[in-house]
Scaffold this motif. Structure first.
Motif, PDB file in Angstrom:
ATOM      1  N   ALA A  53       0.826  -1.202   0.000  1.00 53.39           N
ATOM      2  CA  ALA A  53       0.000   0.000   0.000  1.00 53.39           C
ATOM      3  C   ALA A  53       0.864   1.258   0.000  1.00 53.39           C
ATOM      4  N   ALA A  54       1.959   1.227   0.766  1.00 53.79           N
ATOM      5  CA  ALA A  54       2.880   2.362   0.774  1.00 53.79           C
ATOM      6  C   ALA A  54       3.520   2.556  -0.596  1.00 53.79           C
ATOM      7  N   GLU A  56       2.186   1.976  -3.462  1.00 55.03           N
ATOM      8  CA  GLU A  56       1.218   2.664  -4.330  1.00 55.03           C
ATOM      9  C   GLU A  56       1.239   4.162  -4.074  1.00 55.03           C
ATOM     10  N   GLN A  57       1.304   4.535  -2.805  1.00 56.32           N
ATOM     11  CA  GLN A  57       1.355   5.957  -2.475  1.00 56.32           C
ATOM     12  C   GLN A  57       2.633   6.604  -2.993  1.00 56.32           C
ATOM     13  N   GLN A  60       2.745   7.364  -6.673  1.00 57.35           N
ATOM     14  CA  GLN A  60       1.835   8.433  -7.111  1.00 57.35           C
ATOM     15  C   GLN A  60       2.359   9.823  -6.747  1.00 57.35           C
ATOM     16  N   ARG A  61       3.524   9.872  -6.148  1.00 61.07           N
ATOM     17  CA  ARG A  61       4.015  11.143  -5.609  1.00 61.07           C
ATOM     18  C   ARG A  61       4.405  12.150  -6.685  1.00 61.07           C
ATOM     19  N   THR A 298       6.433   5.815   5.294  1.00 57.26           N
ATOM     20  CA  THR A 298       5.001   5.894   4.995  1.00 57.26           C
ATOM     21  C   THR A 298       4.213   4.960   5.895  1.00 57.26           C
ATOM     22  N   ASP A 302       1.649   6.326   9.144  1.00 62.63           N
ATOM     23  CA  ASP A 302       0.210   6.202   8.883  1.00 62.63           C
ATOM     24  C   ASP A 302      -0.375   5.225   9.895  1.00 62.63           C
TER      25      ASP A 302
END
Length: 400
Positions: A53-54, A56-57, A60-61, A298, A302
């Motif tokens: 999941a990290a 993916e983030q 997208q940065r 990340t 979170d």
């Protein structure tokens, strides 16, 4: 005369030699119990849910991949301190912690060794007998002296606590004491909470400098228990070095993400320590890599991802616990060798107590590869190879 005329064969690392032997083995049924990585029940290195999941983030940065500063990613450094000290203790330390991102746990150890050698050239670092095979050479490469203290009783498979305590009590003030925070490598034998408490008092009384290697946090008794020695020693007000690796706990081996945290006596000292560590890393590799650090930062930053990571890490720990019991059940208690240690020891490794000849027999006769000092990686045992591993262990320990 050529520059290279002075070249001599280098000493080969036994762990890397074991891996080379495994890769060269043509047998299809071969099993590698030598490399210290976590594998799932299917024999694969997992991609943890929170890490995916990290990822993916991060992807997208839409930001450039510029250099980090020498101290590394701020989020990674803050996450490491939060993981080690917790919010309450971190607040009480009031800026007395200097943390730098490093090239994995090994990089953290080497950086710590370089710092110590600058502050006290040729200082003595006492480490357990046995310890991780790379520990002595890493500290010696930084110019430090290496000594040993008793730790593991091969006859019982337990920590040789009385002898260890006596040795620590006799150490001169200023001696650096290298300690495995949890999941001792290679033995899997850990100090109890009571022994840690007694050791902390002894370190403070003798004015010794603890250096904790935290490579397997979460794989012993759980993340809180495994990091408890850090908080125990930090609360004592001792100078403290902590080398943290995120390789195993995040399954990010090749990303080389680690951190060195040093607890100083004052915020002013911590600032100077940070500058000292930055100057050392600047002259070795300049700046650390970004990608893996972003993933760890990340997740740790979170609350939802952090909770999911901790839950999956706990499931990984429990799989190893179950594997230990399953292997003990299969190898039996009457094989000519007491394998009860399998369920008493913790973490990725067990110290089998087998001789070099027995380890070589397992490799030759059953294609079961491991380090010849007897260390076996329990995380590499799974349903597809456990019967073969158990049979190999029985075969080399049968009397007569």
């Amino acid at each position: 005369m050529s520059l290279f005329d002075a070249l001599q064969p280098a000493t080969q690392d036994p762990i890397l030699l074991s891996f080379q032997d495994f890769m060269a083995d043509p047998r299809a049924e071969k099993t590698n119990l030598g490399v210290g990585m976590y594998y799932d029940a299917q024999g694969r290195i997992p991609v943890m849910r929170a890490v995916a999941a990290a990822e993916e983030q991060v992807m997208q940065r839409q930001a450039p991949w510029g250099y980090l500063m020498s101290e590394g990613l701020p989020g990674l450094r803050a996450g490491a301190e939060s993981l080690l000290f917790g919010d309450a203790l971190a607040g009480s330390l009031r800026g007395r912690v200097a943390t730098l991102q490093t090239l994995g746990g090994t990089g953290a150890i080497r950086l710590g060794a370089e710092v110590i050698n600058r502050l006290q050239p040729g200082a003595v670092v006492a480490m357990s007998r046995p310890t991780w095979l790379n520990h002595p050479s890493t500290f010696q490469a930084a110019g430090l002296q290496v000594a040993e203290y008793p730790y593991y009783d091969r006859a019982t498979g337990e920590v040789e606590w009385a002898a260890m305590r006596e040795a620590v009590a006799a150490m001169p003030a200023g001696t650096v004491v290298l300690l495995h925070a949890c999941c001792h490598n290679p033995t899997g034998a850990d100090l109890s909470p009571g022994q840690w408490a007694e050791l902390a008092d002894l370190l403070a009384e003798r004015r010794l400098v603890p250096f904790l290697d935290l490579a397997y946090g979460g794989f012993g008794d759980g993340l809180e228990a495994d990091t408890a020695p850090v908080r125990l020693l930090a609360a004592k007000g001792l100078p403290l070095f902590v080398a943290t690796s995120f390789s195993k706990s995040f399954a990010l081996y090749g990303e080389r993400v680690g951190a060195l945290s040093v607890v100083a006596e004052s915020a002013e000292q911590a600032t100077m320590l940070t500058e000292t560590m930055k100057s050392i890393t600047r002259n070795i590799y300049s700046t650390p890599p970004t990608h893996g650090a972003l993933l760890v930062a990340t997740v740790l930053g979170d609350p939802v991802l952090r909770a999911d990571w901790r839950a999956e890490l706990e499931s990984m720990r429990l799989r190893i616990v179950g594997t230990r019991q399953a292997l003990l059940d299969r190898v039996g208690r009457n094989s000519g060798h007491d394998f009860g240690f399998l369920t008493r020891q913790k973490g990725l490794f067990s110290y089998s107590g087998l001789s070099v000849a027995q380890m070589q027999r397992m490799k030759a006769e059953a294609a079961v590869h491991a380090v010849e000092d007897g260390r076996i990686c329990m995380a590499a045992v799974n349903e597809s190879n456990i019967d073969r591993v158990a049979a190999a262990l029985r075969a080399v320990t049968q009397e007569g």
